[in-house]
Design a protein around this motif. Structure first.
Motif, PDB file in Angstrom:
ATOM      1  N   MET A   1      49.038  26.875 132.053  1.00 34.27           N
ATOM      2  CA  MET A   1      48.031  27.300 131.082  1.00 34.27           C
ATOM      3  C   MET A   1      47.352  28.572 131.579  1.00 34.27           C
ATOM      4  O   MET A   1      46.942  28.653 132.726  1.00 34.27           O
ATOM      5  CB  MET A   1      47.020  26.162 130.879  1.00 34.27           C
ATOM      6  N   LYS A   2      47.214  29.534 130.703  1.00 32.99           N
ATOM      7  CA  LYS A   2      46.569  30.805 131.031  1.00 32.99           C
ATOM      8  C   LYS A   2      45.072  30.577 131.277  1.00 32.99           C
ATOM      9  O   LYS A   2      44.434  29.795 130.605  1.00 32.99           O
ATOM     10  CB  LYS A   2      46.769  31.763 129.848  1.00 32.99           C
ATOM     11  N   THR A   3      44.545  31.290 132.274  1.00 37.53           N
ATOM     12  CA  THR A   3      43.105  31.191 132.539  1.00 37.53           C
ATOM     13  C   THR A   3      42.340  31.761 131.359  1.00 37.53           C
ATOM     14  O   THR A   3      42.755  32.737 130.755  1.00 37.53           O
ATOM     15  CB  THR A   3      42.692  32.009 133.783  1.00 37.53           C
ATOM     16  N   LYS A   4      41.240  31.117 131.071  1.00 41.35           N
ATOM     17  CA  LYS A   4      40.450  31.529 129.917  1.00 41.35           C
ATOM     18  C   LYS A   4      39.016  31.771 130.367  1.00 41.35           C
ATOM     19  O   LYS A   4      38.461  31.007 131.144  1.00 41.35           O
ATOM     20  CB  LYS A   4      40.503  30.409 128.870  1.00 41.35           C
ATOM     21  N   LYS A   5      38.424  32.824 129.868  1.00 40.17           N
ATOM     22  CA  LYS A   5      37.029  33.140 130.174  1.00 40.17           C
ATOM     23  C   LYS A   5      36.120  32.333 129.236  1.00 40.17           C
ATOM     24  O   LYS A   5      36.503  32.000 128.126  1.00 40.17           O
ATOM     25  CB  LYS A   5      36.774  34.636 129.982  1.00 40.17           C
ATOM     26  N   TRP A   6      34.912  32.061 129.713  1.00 38.83           N
ATOM     27  CA  TRP A   6      33.950  31.289 128.923  1.00 38.83           C
ATOM     28  C   TRP A   6      33.652  31.982 127.592  1.00 38.83           C
ATOM     29  O   TRP A   6      33.467  31.321 126.579  1.00 38.83           O
ATOM     30  CB  TRP A   6      32.658  31.099 129.719  1.00 38.83           C
ATOM     31  N   GLU A   7      33.646  33.292 127.589  1.00 37.46           N
ATOM     32  CA  GLU A   7      33.338  34.056 126.382  1.00 37.46           C
ATOM     33  C   GLU A   7      34.466  33.989 125.356  1.00 37.46           C
ATOM     34  O   GLU A   7      34.289  34.394 124.212  1.00 37.46           O
ATOM     35  CB  GLU A   7      33.050  35.523 126.735  1.00 37.46           C
ATOM     36  N   GLU A   8      35.645  33.504 125.745  1.00 33.78           N
ATOM     37  CA  GLU A   8      36.798  33.450 124.854  1.00 33.78           C
ATOM     38  C   GLU A   8      36.886  32.155 124.048  1.00 33.78           C
ATOM     39  O   GLU A   8      37.798  31.991 123.246  1.00 33.78           O
ATOM     40  CB  GLU A   8      38.097  33.636 125.652  1.00 33.78           C
ATOM     41  N   LEU A   9      35.932  31.267 124.238  1.00 33.92           N
ATOM     42  CA  LEU A   9      35.927  30.030 123.459  1.00 33.92           C
ATOM     43  C   LEU A   9      35.737  30.341 121.979  1.00 33.92           C
ATOM     44  O   LEU A   9      35.049  31.304 121.628  1.00 33.92           O
ATOM     45  CB  LEU A   9      34.796  29.106 123.919  1.00 33.92           C
ATOM     46  N   ASP A  10      36.332  29.515 121.119  1.00 32.10           N
ATOM     47  CA  ASP A  10      36.157  29.685 119.673  1.00 32.10           C
ATOM     48  C   ASP A  10      34.699  29.502 119.259  1.00 32.10           C
ATOM     49  O   ASP A  10      34.229  30.129 118.320  1.00 32.10           O
ATOM     50  CB  ASP A  10      37.040  28.690 118.908  1.00 32.10           C
ATOM     51  N   VAL A  11      34.006  28.614 119.948  1.00 27.93           N
ATOM     52  CA  VAL A  11      32.589  28.372 119.684  1.00 27.93           C
ATOM     53  C   VAL A  11      31.789  29.122 120.744  1.00 27.93           C
ATOM     54  O   VAL A  11      32.002  28.934 121.937  1.00 27.93           O
ATOM     55  CB  VAL A  11      32.272  26.855 119.754  1.00 27.93           C
ATOM     56  N   ARG A  12      30.873  29.973 120.308  1.00 32.05           N
ATOM     57  CA  ARG A  12      30.081  30.790 121.241  1.00 32.05           C
ATOM     58  C   ARG A  12      29.103  29.902 122.002  1.00 32.05           C
ATOM     59  O   ARG A  12      28.365  29.109 121.406  1.00 32.05           O
ATOM     60  CB  ARG A  12      29.327  31.859 120.452  1.00 32.05           C
ATOM     61  N   LEU A  13      29.090  30.047 123.320  1.00 30.31           N
ATOM     62  CA  LEU A  13      28.150  29.308 124.149  1.00 30.31           C
ATOM     63  C   LEU A  13      26.790  30.001 124.141  1.00 30.31           C
ATOM     64  O   LEU A  13      26.701  31.218 123.973  1.00 30.31           O
ATOM     65  CB  LEU A  13      28.665  29.204 125.589  1.00 30.31           C
ATOM     66  N   SER A  14      25.738  29.228 124.353  1.00 24.74           N
ATOM     67  CA  SER A  14      24.380  29.764 124.345  1.00 24.74           C
ATOM     68  C   SER A  14      24.134  30.653 125.557  1.00 24.74           C
ATOM     69  O   SER A  14      24.799  30.536 126.590  1.00 24.74           O
ATOM     70  CB  SER A  14      23.372  28.613 124.331  1.00 24.74           C
ATOM     71  N   GLY A  15      23.154  31.517 125.429  1.00 30.76           N
ATOM     72  CA  GLY A  15      22.769  32.408 126.518  1.00 30.76           C
ATOM     73  C   GLY A  15      22.438  31.678 127.804  1.00 30.76           C
ATOM     74  O   GLY A  15      22.930  32.051 128.877  1.00 30.76           O
ATOM     75  N   PRO A  16      21.588  30.631 127.745  1.00 31.93           N
ATOM     76  CA  PRO A  16      21.248  29.919 128.980  1.00 31.93           C
ATOM     77  C   PRO A  16      22.469  29.327 129.690  1.00 31.93           C
ATOM     78  O   PRO A  16      22.562  29.379 130.914  1.00 31.93           O
ATOM     79  CB  PRO A  16      20.299  28.817 128.509  1.00 31.93           C
ATOM     80  N   VAL A  17      23.402  28.788 128.935  1.00 32.54           N
ATOM     81  CA  VAL A  17      24.599  28.195 129.544  1.00 32.54           C
ATOM     82  C   VAL A  17      25.458  29.292 130.164  1.00 32.54           C
ATOM     83  O   VAL A  17      25.904  29.171 131.313  1.00 32.54           O
ATOM     84  CB  VAL A  17      25.392  27.352 128.516  1.00 32.54           C
ATOM     85  N   LEU A  18      25.681  30.378 129.439  1.00 33.05           N
ATOM     86  CA  LEU A  18      26.487  31.478 129.977  1.00 33.05           C
ATOM     87  C   LEU A  18      25.842  32.087 131.226  1.00 33.05           C
ATOM     88  O   LEU A  18      26.534  32.384 132.205  1.00 33.05           O
ATOM     89  CB  LEU A  18      26.708  32.555 128.915  1.00 33.05           C
ATOM     90  N   LYS A  19      24.520  32.253 131.210  1.00 42.05           N
ATOM     91  CA  LYS A  19      23.823  32.807 132.377  1.00 42.05           C
ATOM     92  C   LYS A  19      23.967  31.896 133.592  1.00 42.05           C
ATOM     93  O   LYS A  19      24.171  32.368 134.712  1.00 42.05           O
ATOM     94  CB  LYS A  19      22.343  33.024 132.061  1.00 42.05           C
ATOM     95  N   THR A  20      23.862  30.588 133.374  1.00 38.35           N
ATOM     96  CA  THR A  20      23.986  29.651 134.482  1.00 38.35           C
ATOM     97  C   THR A  20      25.409  29.635 135.022  1.00 38.35           C
ATOM     98  O   THR A  20      25.614  29.597 136.238  1.00 38.35           O
ATOM     99  CB  THR A  20      23.554  28.233 134.052  1.00 38.35           C
ATOM    100  N   LEU A  21      26.397  29.668 134.143  1.00 34.00           N
ATOM    101  CA  LEU A  21      27.785  29.721 134.597  1.00 34.00           C
ATOM    102  C   LEU A  21      28.021  30.959 135.464  1.00 34.00           C
ATOM    103  O   LEU A  21      28.666  30.883 136.518  1.00 34.00           O
ATOM    104  CB  LEU A  21      28.745  29.718 133.398  1.00 34.00           C
ATOM    105  N   LYS A  22      27.461  32.085 135.037  1.00 31.91           N
ATOM    106  CA  LYS A  22      27.602  33.328 135.802  1.00 31.91           C
ATOM    107  C   LYS A  22      26.883  33.205 137.147  1.00 31.91           C
ATOM    108  O   LYS A  22      27.421  33.594 138.183  1.00 31.91           O
ATOM    109  CB  LYS A  22      27.041  34.502 134.990  1.00 31.91           C
ATOM    110  N   GLN A  23      25.674  32.649 137.128  1.00 33.72           N
ATOM    111  CA  GLN A  23      24.892  32.463 138.359  1.00 33.72           C
ATOM    112  C   GLN A  23      25.644  31.575 139.346  1.00 33.72           C
ATOM    113  O   GLN A  23      25.632  31.831 140.552  1.00 33.72           O
ATOM    114  CB  GLN A  23      23.542  31.828 138.008  1.00 33.72           C
TER     115      GLN A  23
END
Length: 166
Positions: A1-23
């Motif tokens: 399976m190809k690696t997938k970035k969090w931003e590539e999900l069909d459903v957009r993740l919230s800012g707080p979740v994306l920031k925490t994943l990055k942190q």
């Protein structure tokens, strides 16, 4: 399976979740996350089995937090939106620590960890302060429900069951 970035999900993740994943330096989803998260975000039931370190915790925590944040009504202090039951104290503690990192950026939600090693009275006091997410071992959750009738989790659980159409 190809690696997938969090931003590539069909459903957009919230800012707080994306920031925490990055942190936390989670740049790419693991295969179990890429397989489970879209299904959970679209209301499907999922059962997954994967090796230790494969990303199962985020595979259910990310959708859980997204679903709880998208609720139209504001969460009440004593309204439980999720109960995470873990087979061991160590795993429950790990889940709680990861969840806490996300909740630092989502202050509208509060969690409590219910495991052995602290007194039932301490757990009961923490519950009375208000909680939306419970992380617990089965035995400790049963102890709380059996021994502390002053904590009316049954109303909270009925509210949760209504939300998920049980």
């Amino acid at each position: 399976m190809k690696t997938k970035k969090w931003e590539e999900l069909d459903v957009r993740l919230s800012g707080p979740v994306l920031k925490t994943l990055k942190q936390l330096k989670f740049i790419d989803m693991t295969p179990v996350q890429a397989a489970c998260i879209p299904l959970l975000l679209n209301g499907k039931d999922v059962a997954a089995e994967a090796v230790t370190g494969s990303g199962k915790t985020l595979a259910f925590l990310v959708p859980l937090l997204e679903i709880l944040q998208k609720r139209p009504e504001k969460w009440k202090t004593m309204e439980v939106g999720a109960i995470i039951i873990s087979p061991t104290r160590e795993l429950a503690t790990q889940i709680s620590e990861i969840l806490e990192k996300f909740l630092e950026k989502i202050p509208l939600l509060k969690q409590v960890l219910l495991v052995g090693g602290v007194t039932l009275k301490e757990d009961a006091e923490n519950l009375k302060k208000g909680v939306n997410i419970i992380v617990a071992t089965p035995g400790r959750l049963q102890d709380i429900l059996s021994n502390y009738s002053s904590i009316n989790l049954s109303l909270c659980i009925k509210s949760l069951m209504k939300q998920i159409d049980c």
